[in-house]
Design a protein around this motif. Structure first.
Motif, PDB file in Angstrom:
ATOM      1  N   ALA A   1       0.814  -1.211   0.000  1.00  0.00           N
ATOM      2  CA  ALA A   1       0.000   0.000   0.000  1.00  0.00           C
ATOM      3  C   ALA A   1       0.850   1.263   0.000  1.00  0.00           C
ATOM      4  O   ALA A   1       0.547   2.232  -0.717  1.00  0.00           O
ATOM      5  N   LEU A   2       1.920   1.251   0.801  1.00  0.00           N
ATOM      6  CA  LEU A   2       2.698   2.478   0.998  1.00  0.00           C
ATOM      7  C   LEU A   2       3.797   2.693  -0.034  1.00  0.00           C
ATOM      8  O   LEU A   2       4.117   3.841  -0.370  1.00  0.00           O
ATOM      9  N   LEU A   3       4.379   1.598  -0.527  1.00  0.00           N
ATOM     10  CA  LEU A   3       5.544   1.744  -1.398  1.00  0.00           C
ATOM     11  C   LEU A   3       5.351   1.156  -2.793  1.00  0.00           C
ATOM     12  O   LEU A   3       5.691   1.789  -3.789  1.00  0.00           O
ATOM     13  N   GLU A   4       4.815  -0.070  -2.862  1.00  0.00           N
ATOM     14  CA  GLU A   4       4.692  -0.708  -4.177  1.00  0.00           C
ATOM     15  C   GLU A   4       3.712   0.050  -5.067  1.00  0.00           C
ATOM     16  O   GLU A   4       3.940   0.200  -6.268  1.00  0.00           O
ATOM     17  N   ASN A   5       2.619   0.526  -4.487  1.00  0.00           N
ATOM     18  CA  ASN A   5       1.647   1.287  -5.278  1.00  0.00           C
ATOM     19  C   ASN A   5       2.232   2.581  -5.823  1.00  0.00           C
ATOM     20  O   ASN A   5       1.723   3.139  -6.801  1.00  0.00           O
ATOM     21  N   ARG A   6       3.282   3.073  -5.186  1.00  0.00           N
ATOM     22  CA  ARG A   6       3.928   4.306  -5.641  1.00  0.00           C
ATOM     23  C   ARG A   6       5.106   4.032  -6.572  1.00  0.00           C
ATOM     24  O   ARG A   6       5.814   4.964  -6.973  1.00  0.00           O
ATOM     25  N   GLY A   7       5.332   2.764  -6.875  1.00  0.00           N
ATOM     26  CA  GLY A   7       6.389   2.407  -7.801  1.00  0.00           C
ATOM     27  C   GLY A   7       7.784   2.422  -7.223  1.00  0.00           C
ATOM     28  O   GLY A   7       8.770   2.431  -7.964  1.00  0.00           O
ATOM     29  N   VAL A   8       7.890   2.412  -5.871  1.00  0.00           N
ATOM     30  CA  VAL A   8       9.219   2.411  -5.243  1.00  0.00           C
ATOM     31  C   VAL A   8       9.954   1.123  -5.583  1.00  0.00           C
ATOM     32  O   VAL A   8      11.151   1.126  -5.876  1.00  0.00           O
ATOM     33  N   PHE A   9       9.256   0.009  -5.536  1.00  0.00           N
ATOM     34  CA  PHE A   9       9.799  -1.255  -6.011  1.00  0.00           C
ATOM     35  C   PHE A   9       8.646  -2.169  -6.399  1.00  0.00           C
ATOM     36  O   PHE A   9       7.472  -1.857  -6.153  1.00  0.00           O
ATOM     37  N   GLY A  10       8.966  -3.302  -7.026  1.00  0.00           N
ATOM     38  CA  GLY A  10       7.945  -4.203  -7.534  1.00  0.00           C
ATOM     39  C   GLY A  10       7.534  -5.261  -6.532  1.00  0.00           C
ATOM     40  O   GLY A  10       7.920  -5.238  -5.360  1.00  0.00           O
ATOM     41  N   ASN A  11       6.775  -6.218  -7.028  1.00  0.00           N
ATOM     42  CA  ASN A  11       6.240  -7.272  -6.172  1.00  0.00           C
ATOM     43  C   ASN A  11       7.336  -8.113  -5.533  1.00  0.00           C
ATOM     44  O   ASN A  11       7.230  -8.502  -4.359  1.00  0.00           O
ATOM     45  N   SER A  12       8.401  -8.389  -6.284  1.00  0.00           N
ATOM     46  CA  SER A  12       9.487  -9.211  -5.732  1.00  0.00           C
ATOM     47  C   SER A  12      10.183  -8.504  -4.571  1.00  0.00           C
ATOM     48  O   SER A  12      10.523  -9.120  -3.557  1.00  0.00           O
ATOM     49  N   GLY A  13      10.375  -7.194  -4.714  1.00  0.00           N
ATOM     50  CA  GLY A  13      10.975  -6.432  -3.622  1.00  0.00           C
ATOM     51  C   GLY A  13      10.100  -6.434  -2.390  1.00  0.00           C
ATOM     52  O   GLY A  13      10.589  -6.570  -1.249  1.00  0.00           O
TER      53      GLY A  13
END
Length: 401
Positions: A366-378
């Motif tokens: 919610a906080l980082l992946e949705n903002r494109g900070v890193f992907g699902n693997s990260g």
């Protein structure tokens, strides 16, 4: 024919470096290696392999890596590539490449009196994994050289000895698993070599197959629930890509922390690393089940705001997903207790850690992946690390009380 001739010349030169190593000061040999790399770069136009060779030569010259980690990867890659080029029409180029690389590394390690079956086996598996991941990338040879060299250095420094029968059993069992999983189309080629590498490490460093079975349980559950109502997930647009096949990214993100914990457990024998292992694998299993089952469990709510969100949204949770999360975590922890990996208080701590790690995964989504900070693997990697650390923290609390 020119490409084959060039490969053979490079192979002869790298073999000469290896053969000359007992008779020449290591700094002079490193200098010769750098000159060899310069000729490759400026004359032979083999840039990335030349850069990799120069890096290893410098590390060897400063006594940071042994001769087996300098010349070994060179002859591995070149001999493997030479055989692969000669047998390109056979349709088994990767197998030929692996066989040639294995023969070259064994020769290099025996010649330099640094032969260790476990180190050699892991170096070969790492090379094959990197080869399958990098494919025909221009920098593939450079990354392969450095990756194999660092593998040799790491596992030689651990000085961990494994019984040859255990190692042979691990390789055969994991190779059979990788083959059948690939035929069943549950993993791709990069996933095969990642799985075999991780399996050999788990069995070799723990001295038992049970740790591998725990990871195998995660894999079976993950594959089964990924395909559960797959057409419905496709319709919703939330199905796993590549028809549910898993590759190296999935392997490292979900099992990498557990494999590192198994290595530390094998070296130290400390129970805290068994807790980290169970906590991280419980998290991976719980998160997969929560995602694959929860996505069809009605309208989810965002974990940060508790407002409704579309199915498949990173950070979305459902009651069904939370129930699946708890079930998956308890299952892995229960297997850990059944197989005697850890006593029941540690396994309960790992079960709780699995639920904690899964919800941290949702928060990160919610906080980082949705903002494109890193992907699902990260996100998965950080979640399994969080689950492992949570299990370690709960284990520490158990010791206090």
């Amino acid at each position: 024919m020119d490409a084959i001739r060039k490969q053979l010349i490079l192979l002869l030169c790298s073999t000469a470096l290896l053969v000359a190593s007992p008779f020449i000061d290591h700094r002079l040999l490193a200098l010769i290696g750098i000159i060899f790399a310069a000729l490759m770069y400026f004359v032979g136009n083999i840039r990335y392999f030349a850069i990799g060779t120069a890096v290893l030569a410098l590390l060897y010259g400063f006594s940071i890596i042994p001769i087996s980690a300098f010349a070994g990867p060179l002859v591995m890659v070149l001999f493997g590539e030479s055989l692969r080029t000669l047998s390109v029409r056979t349709g088994h180029s990767l197998a030929v490449f692996g066989l040639g690389s294995a023969v070259a590394l064994i020769f290099a390690m025996i010649y330099t009196n640094e032969f260790e079956p476990l180190v050699g086996s892991l170096a070969i598996l790492v090379l094959l994994m990197l080869r399958s991941i990098l494919g025909e990338r221009e920098d593939g040879s450079m990354l392969s050289l450095i990756g194999v060299s660092m593998t040799i250095v790491l596992f030689e420094d651990l000085e961990f000895l494994v019984d040859l029968r255990t190692l042979a059993f691990a390789i055969l069992l994991c190779a059979a698993f990788g083959y059948f999983a690939y035929r069943a189309k549950t993993i791709d080629l990069t996933g095969v070599f990642s799985a075999v590498l991780f399996g050999v490490i788990l069995i070799s460093f723990t001295g038992t197959v049970t740790w591998f079975i725990i990871v195998l349980a995660f894999f079976i559950l993950g594959s089964a629930f990924t395909k559960f109502k797959y057409s419905e997930k496709e319709f919703l647009g939330v199905a796993q890509g590549k028809s549910g096949k898993r590759g190296y990214k999935n392997a490292f993100a979900n099992v990498g922390v557990g494999v590192a914990a198994a290595i530390l457990y094998g070296v130290t024998g400390e129970m805290i690393y068994a807790a980290v292992f169970l906590g991280s694998v419980s998290t991976a299993t719980a998160d997969t089940m929560a995602s694959e089952i929860g996505v069809i469990g009605g309208n989810p709510v965002m974990i940060t705001t508790f407002r409704r969100c579309p199915p498949g949204t990173n950070g979305g949770v459902t009651l069904l997903g939370e129930a699946a999360c708890a079930a998956g975590s308890l299952l892995i922890a229960g297997l850990g207790f059944l197989f005697g990996i850890a006593p029941w208080p540690v396994c309960l701590a790992a079960a709780a850690a699995g639920v904690i790690g899964t919800n941290i995964d949702s928060l990160l989504g919610a906080l980082l992946e949705n903002r494109g900070v890193f992907g699902n693997s990260g996100t998965n990697l950080l979640a399994t690390l969080s689950g492992g650390l949570a299990a370690a923290g709960l284990y520490a609390l158990i010791l206090l009380f």
